[in-house]
Scaffold this active site. Sequence first.
Site, PDB file in Angstrom:
ATOM      1  N   PRO A 102       0.810  -1.208   0.054  1.00 41.23           N
ATOM      2  CG  PRO A 102      -0.205  -1.024   2.008  1.00 41.23           C
ATOM      3  CD  PRO A 102       0.527  -1.837   0.988  1.00 41.23           C
ATOM      4  CG  PHE A 103       1.961   3.116   2.758  1.00 41.18           C
ATOM      5  CD1 PHE A 103       1.312   4.265   2.781  1.00 41.18           C
ATOM      6  CD2 PHE A 103       1.339   2.039   3.563  1.00 41.18           C
ATOM      7  CE1 PHE A 103       0.091   4.713   3.233  1.00 41.18           C
ATOM      8  CE2 PHE A 103       0.331   2.411   4.368  1.00 41.18           C
ATOM      9  CZ  PHE A 103      -0.251   3.487   4.350  1.00 41.18           C
ATOM     10  CB  SER A 104       4.923   0.760  -3.469  1.00 40.79           C
ATOM     11  OG  SER A 104       4.569  -0.516  -3.330  1.00 40.79           O
TER      12      SER A 104
ATOM     13  CD  GLU B  43       4.691   0.213  10.935  1.00 35.92           C
ATOM     14  OE1 GLU B  43       4.466   0.726  11.985  1.00 35.92           O
ATOM     15  OE2 GLU B  43       5.364  -0.552  10.606  1.00 35.92           O
TER      16      GLU B  43
ATOM     17  CE  LYS C 205       7.556  -3.746  16.758  1.00 35.12           C
ATOM     18  NZ  LYS C 205       8.053  -3.788  15.397  1.00 35.12           N
TER      19      LYS C 205
END
Length: 505
Positions: free
Chosen positions: A270-272, A288, A304
């Site tokens: 999702p956060f490339s 994350e 975590k």
Amino acid sequence: MMGSGSPFEGMPGGIGEQNGMIRLPYHPLTSLIRHFDNGQALALLHSGRGGRYSVLGLHAYHRLMQYGDDVMEGTLAVCGDDDVWRDRLLPGQDALMLLHDRLRDEPGVLGFMSYDDGRRREGVRSRFDGGPQAAERKTPPDAAWWSFDDILIEDRQRRSLTLLSHHRHPNSARNIAAIRSVCQSATAGGGCREATGGGYPDSPHTSASHRGAWRCDHDRASYCEAVERLKSHMHDGEAYVVNYSLRLDVTSPVTPLDMFLRLNDDNPAPFSAYVNGGGWQIVSSSPERFLECRSGHVVTRPIKGTRPRGLTVQEDAANRAALEQSGKDHDELLMVTDLERNDLSRAATPGTVQVTGFAELETHPHVFHLVSTVEAELPDARDLPELLAVMSPGGSITGAPKRRVMQLIDRYERSPRGVYTGSLGYITADGGCDLSILIRCATHVGRCDKAGLYRIGAGGGITIESDPDAEYDEAMQKAQALLDALDCDVSDSDVHDGRQGQWHD
């Protein structure tokens, strides 16, 4: 996304909405980026798993670079046919605090800040620090923020591509014409498909003699020894959870952009992100979120707890159940969630901090994760840089209590973290942001069109219940997708000095 896990669902509104918008023929940004990756600064923030928007920043005209305790501020000028950066040194300054003032005149910035930058701000000195001269030569820098003149925004839901241009670059008209030309050429070529990163190991594109080679600063025995030492500090009451990590140096025939595209194929996240800083690059496939802020509403989502995906349906289900039922992983996440809640409360409006989700399971191509969600309200959205300074580095990649575990990390980790476990994304003039934690990432030093040396970090949370062997396996499992993308054969049995090649030892 607004808390759902993929960036840019709310559009980065502060990055240019007040300027003219140009509609372009639709092409995925991953299919266009190769045309723009020419050695100049650029930043692609890509929603690789179901997200709606991706953003590509081009043609920077202003930058802030943090080197140790100093900032280098640069403004672009034109000398003949060349674009030249004119830099000035600002001793004893902090780039985040400067952003608080600069964003009054700028629409927004894209960039990153490293773990080392946050460590400096916490007042924790490192045994790896080499003094001011070493800091000035650091590559990549401790933080870098660019004001880009041209922002391309891809909307996959509407299949649209929009150019937002601020006309602040000295050659703005030339740059816009070049972007139009690239899009028109792509349209004439007849395709708007996602680009790929080429062949993988065992494909005809990659022979065994041209695969990547890697070397780790730990073997199993040394990593397990460090875990036991950290557990002894926990027995003494100094720490509750410590995020410990190792570093891998990789020599690979794969270029940074091809690595990014391969990860986007095989391990969409999702956060490339792909950032080219000129003489260095960052490739990220992060799952994350560090911090999102919209209209003063703040969200952080620490991770975590990790288990690998199974090779069969039954093994996959068993690994998922093991994570969901793990007391150790829930305890670890609880401590980190509490740390993030406390960090947020230092800058948020009193009484607004709340945990809205705990130990929610997320599924990724290679791993399962447990995630919490903590939300709060800022008294003034313009105070965002101060909040980032308080929150950095993120609690999920340090531990608790934060300052003491950062000292332990520096004592026992064998290499500086640098970019790894920092944060990356955008900050807008109206106090908005979306920043990820830089895990599942690699840094490359050199030209963007050349293969070369990469550095990868991987690790996990250590608690008093940790099994040292399992912690080592978890760290290497997290690195495996990156090693695959760099054509490294992790099944190679040629182990040199116990630290190269095979990790299934």
